[in-house]
Scaffold this motif. Structure first.
Motif, mmCIF file in Angstrom:
data_model
loop_
_atom_site.group_PDB
_atom_site.id
_atom_site.type_symbol
_atom_site.label_atom_id
_atom_site.label_comp_id
_atom_site.label_asym_id
_atom_site.label_seq_id
_atom_site.Cartn_x
_atom_site.Cartn_y
_atom_site.Cartn_z
ATOM 1 N N LYS A 108 0.832 -1.211 0.000
ATOM 2 C CA LYS A 108 0.000 0.000 0.000
ATOM 3 C C LYS A 108 0.860 1.253 0.000
ATOM 4 C CE LYS A 108 -4.221 1.770 0.285
ATOM 5 N NZ LYS A 108 -5.270 1.478 -0.701
ATOM 6 N N ARG A 109 2.012 1.210 0.696
ATOM 7 C CA ARG A 109 2.889 2.366 0.779
ATOM 8 C C ARG A 109 3.656 2.616 -0.509
ATOM 9 N NH1 ARG A 109 8.186 1.774 4.385
ATOM 10 N NH2 ARG A 109 8.730 0.615 2.492
ATOM 11 N N ASP A 110 4.249 1.553 -1.070
ATOM 12 C CA ASP A 110 5.168 1.720 -2.199
ATOM 13 C C ASP A 110 4.517 1.527 -3.561
ATOM 14 O OD1 ASP A 110 7.062 2.120 -0.270
ATOM 15 O OD2 ASP A 110 7.929 0.115 -0.396
ATOM 16 N N PHE A 111 3.364 0.849 -3.612
ATOM 17 C CA PHE A 111 2.694 0.588 -4.900
ATOM 18 C C PHE A 111 1.203 0.922 -4.793
ATOM 19 C CE2 PHE A 111 6.114 -2.491 -4.175
ATOM 20 C CZ PHE A 111 6.950 -2.219 -5.243
ATOM 21 N N PRO A 112 0.853 2.147 -4.391
ATOM 22 C CA PRO A 112 -0.559 2.476 -4.155
ATOM 23 C C PRO A 112 -1.442 2.347 -5.391
ATOM 24 C CG PRO A 112 0.779 4.470 -4.209
ATOM 25 C CD PRO A 112 1.730 3.309 -4.187
ATOM 26 N N ASP A 113 -0.859 2.483 -6.582
ATOM 27 C CA ASP A 113 -1.646 2.384 -7.816
ATOM 28 C C ASP A 113 -1.604 0.994 -8.433
ATOM 29 O OD1 ASP A 113 -2.267 5.127 -7.659
ATOM 30 O OD2 ASP A 113 -0.364 5.660 -8.616
ATOM 31 N N ARG A 114 -0.899 0.071 -7.797
ATOM 32 C CA ARG A 114 -0.773 -1.285 -8.337
ATOM 33 C C ARG A 114 -1.017 -2.333 -7.256
ATOM 34 N NH1 ARG A 114 4.899 -1.767 -10.953
ATOM 35 N NH2 ARG A 114 5.497 -0.131 -9.490
ATOM 36 N N VAL A 115 -1.998 -2.057 -6.406
ATOM 37 C CA VAL A 115 -2.260 -2.948 -5.274
ATOM 38 C C VAL A 115 -2.633 -4.344 -5.747
ATOM 39 C CG1 VAL A 115 -3.853 -3.404 -3.390
ATOM 40 C CG2 VAL A 115 -2.844 -1.136 -3.629
ATOM 41 N N ARG A 116 -3.568 -4.445 -6.731
ATOM 42 C CA ARG A 116 -4.006 -5.764 -7.199
ATOM 43 C C ARG A 116 -2.856 -6.536 -7.821
ATOM 44 N NH1 ARG A 116 -8.328 -2.351 -8.201
ATOM 45 N NH2 ARG A 116 -10.389 -3.055 -7.443
ATOM 46 N N GLY A 117 -2.085 -5.877 -8.673
ATOM 47 C CA GLY A 117 -0.982 -6.559 -9.357
ATOM 48 C C GLY A 117 0.100 -7.023 -8.404
ATOM 49 N N LEU A 238 -0.370 -25.866 -6.938
ATOM 50 C CA LEU A 238 -0.047 -25.346 -8.276
ATOM 51 C C LEU A 238 -1.291 -24.851 -8.997
ATOM 52 C CD1 LEU A 238 2.668 -27.875 -9.560
ATOM 53 C CD2 LEU A 238 2.993 -25.504 -8.804
ATOM 54 N N VAL A 239 -2.405 -25.551 -8.831
ATOM 55 C CA VAL A 239 -3.665 -25.069 -9.403
ATOM 56 C C VAL A 239 -4.030 -23.728 -8.774
ATOM 57 C CG1 VAL A 239 -6.149 -25.496 -9.597
ATOM 58 C CG2 VAL A 239 -4.539 -27.353 -10.008
ATOM 59 N N GLY A 240 -3.860 -23.630 -7.456
ATOM 60 C CA GLY A 240 -4.109 -22.359 -6.781
ATOM 61 C C GLY A 240 -3.212 -21.258 -7.299
ATOM 62 N N LEU A 241 -1.980 -21.606 -7.602
ATOM 63 C CA LEU A 241 -1.025 -20.643 -8.150
ATOM 64 C C LEU A 241 -1.497 -20.119 -9.500
ATOM 65 C CD1 LEU A 241 1.840 -19.391 -7.893
ATOM 66 C CD2 LEU A 241 2.701 -21.410 -9.059
ATOM 67 N N ALA A 242 -1.970 -21.017 -10.361
ATOM 68 C CA ALA A 242 -2.460 -20.616 -11.681
ATOM 69 C C ALA A 242 -3.667 -19.689 -11.552
ATOM 70 C CB ALA A 242 -2.824 -21.849 -12.504
ATOM 71 N N VAL A 243 -4.566 -19.993 -10.624
ATOM 72 C CA VAL A 243 -5.740 -19.139 -10.416
ATOM 73 C C VAL A 243 -5.308 -17.764 -9.904
ATOM 74 C CG1 VAL A 243 -7.858 -18.851 -9.082
ATOM 75 C CG2 VAL A 243 -7.271 -21.088 -10.028
ATOM 76 N N SER A 244 -4.343 -17.741 -8.985
ATOM 77 C CA SER A 244 -3.845 -16.462 -8.469
ATOM 78 C C SER A 244 -3.304 -15.589 -9.586
ATOM 79 C CB SER A 244 -2.753 -16.708 -7.423
ATOM 80 O OG SER A 244 -3.267 -17.343 -6.278
ATOM 81 N N ALA A 245 -2.633 -16.217 -10.558
ATOM 82 C CA ALA A 245 -2.072 -15.460 -11.671
ATOM 83 C C ALA A 245 -3.150 -14.835 -12.549
ATOM 84 C CB ALA A 245 -1.184 -16.376 -12.525
ATOM 85 N N MET A 246 -4.333 -15.450 -12.583
ATOM 86 C CA MET A 246 -5.426 -14.937 -13.412
ATOM 87 C C MET A 246 -6.290 -13.903 -12.695
ATOM 88 S SD MET A 246 -6.789 -18.302 -15.466
ATOM 89 C CE MET A 246 -7.240 -19.200 -13.975
#
Length: 379
Positions: A108-117, A238-246
């Motif tokens: 939140k401090r360093d990437f306020p405009d890229r929180v989701r990413g 690993l399936v969870g990882l793939a979903v997180s990436a999407m």
């Protein structure tokens, strides 16, 4: 930050596939083994408030102290005695707790405009390293001298690397300025939304840690080999990882996160019922669990920043959600083992776990609504 995140899960997820080896070597009962899995979660909740030291010492210096605790705990736990198992688990969990709490505030401090990413990068790193630790636990115990003890201790190496990388910025770290009375910050402890975010964090953590702690044992009891049970845990993660990436692409198109939080939670509940009714189809059920779990982990982490107006508020919500949330999660592994010992089967624990997944779906609907802590009157 990625290197830090890479050390926040292996010390926890590498234990589940080795539980039977640890029990045979130490004589632990199923209930005591459940406590071994729950103790780090209790410590994650109990020590999460230590992250407030980041405001006095600076976030970077506090993270260096956290990594020192993690390294020490990993080495102590691998000593082999029952006492060392529990003392080391508490020590490493203290380090992980501080790191868990500080990362959302840093984002939140360093990437306020890229929180989701950035939250997605964080979640992917957590998921990938958790999966690697689960998948390598049994092979490492067979390959390395020292068996399960060496398989647990090996994760001190990447923790030491992270410590060395964080030392230079820690020397430049300064204390965080306090939040003024006029800043508009809202205490999450007096906010209904804060409690919804906290409950969602706790329930999805409970589901995850029960899965990694006990599903290998359940699967082995249904005819799967220890190596294959570890492979299934890797598949789940690993399936969870793939979903997180999407998730960033999905969230950008959504007005809020309600449907994703509810659907992901329901998928986790369905997979638990599947394991109970048809364990032979474990590859299907663990895939579904990964789909739901990957979405819910990313959302639980993102809610801390998305429901906060500034990084001070995010830090407060992070402390609350992880202090209370991990206390809730800690009840999972030990309660699961106690229920098995009391009933002599996995049926009752699995039914209650599925019910927790349905409760998580209800809570996620509220936590996923598009507002911040200050957007509505405090309850």
């Amino acid at each position: 930050m990625v290197l830090l995140a890479a050390n926040l899960r292996p010390a926890l997820t590498g234990v589940g596939p080795l539980v039977e080896q640890i029990r045979q070597a130490t004589g632990l009962s199923l209930t005591e083994a459940g406590l071994l899995n729950s103790l780090p979660l209790l410590a994650l909740g109990a020590f999460a408030p230590l992250a407030h030291l980041g405001r006095r010492l600076g976030m970077e210096r506090t993270l260096v102290a956290a990594l020192l605790l993690l390294c020490a705990g990993l080495l102590i736990r691998s000593h082999g005695s029952v006492e060392a198992l529990f003392v080391g688990s508490a020590c490493l969990a203290a380090g992980i707790a501080i790191g868990n709490v500080l990362v959302p505030g840093i984002i939140k401090r360093d990437f306020p405009d890229r929180v989701r990413g950035m939250t997605t990068v964080y979640a992917i790193t957590l998921g990938l390293t958790a999966a690697i630790a689960s998948g390598l636990a049994v092979p490492l115990s067979a390959l390395l001298p020292g068996g399960w003890r060496a398989a647990l201790a090996v994760w001190a190496i990447p923790a030491a690397v992270a410590l060395l990388v964080w030392l230079p910025p820690a020397t430049l770290s300064a204390s965080e300025p306090g939040t003024s009375r006029g800043s508009g910050a809202v205490s999450p402890w007096r906010s209904r939304l804060g409690w919804l975010v906290t409950a969602f964090m706790g329930l999805q953590s409970l589901m995850f840690y029960v899965t990694v702690a006990w599903f290998p044992t359940i699967l082995q009891g249904n005819g799967f080999s220890p190596a294959e049970a570890g492979l299934l845990m890797t598949l789940f993660q690993l399936v969870g990882l793939a979903v997180s990436a999407m998730m960033p692409a999905l969230l950008r198109r959504a007005k809020d996160q309600t449907r994703y939080a509810s659907a992901g939670s329901a998928a986790m509940a369905v997979s638990v019922v599947g394991i109970l009714v048809l364990p032979q189809a474990a590859y299907l059920w663990l895939t579904i669990m990964g789909l739901g779990g990957g979405a819910c982990l990313t959302l639980a982490l993102a809610f801390i920043s998305l429901r906060s107006a500034n990084h001070h508020e995010a830090a407060s919500l992070s402390v609350m959600s992880q202090t209370v949330g991990y206390m809730v999660a800690a009840a999972g592994p030990i309660g699961f083992g106690l229920l098995h010992d009391a009933t002599g089967s996995w049926s009752v624990p699995l039914v209650l776990l599925a019910a927790a997944g349905l409760l998580q779906a209800f809570v996620g609907f509220g936590a996923g609504q598009d507002r911040t802590l200050a957007a509505r009157p405090q309850s």
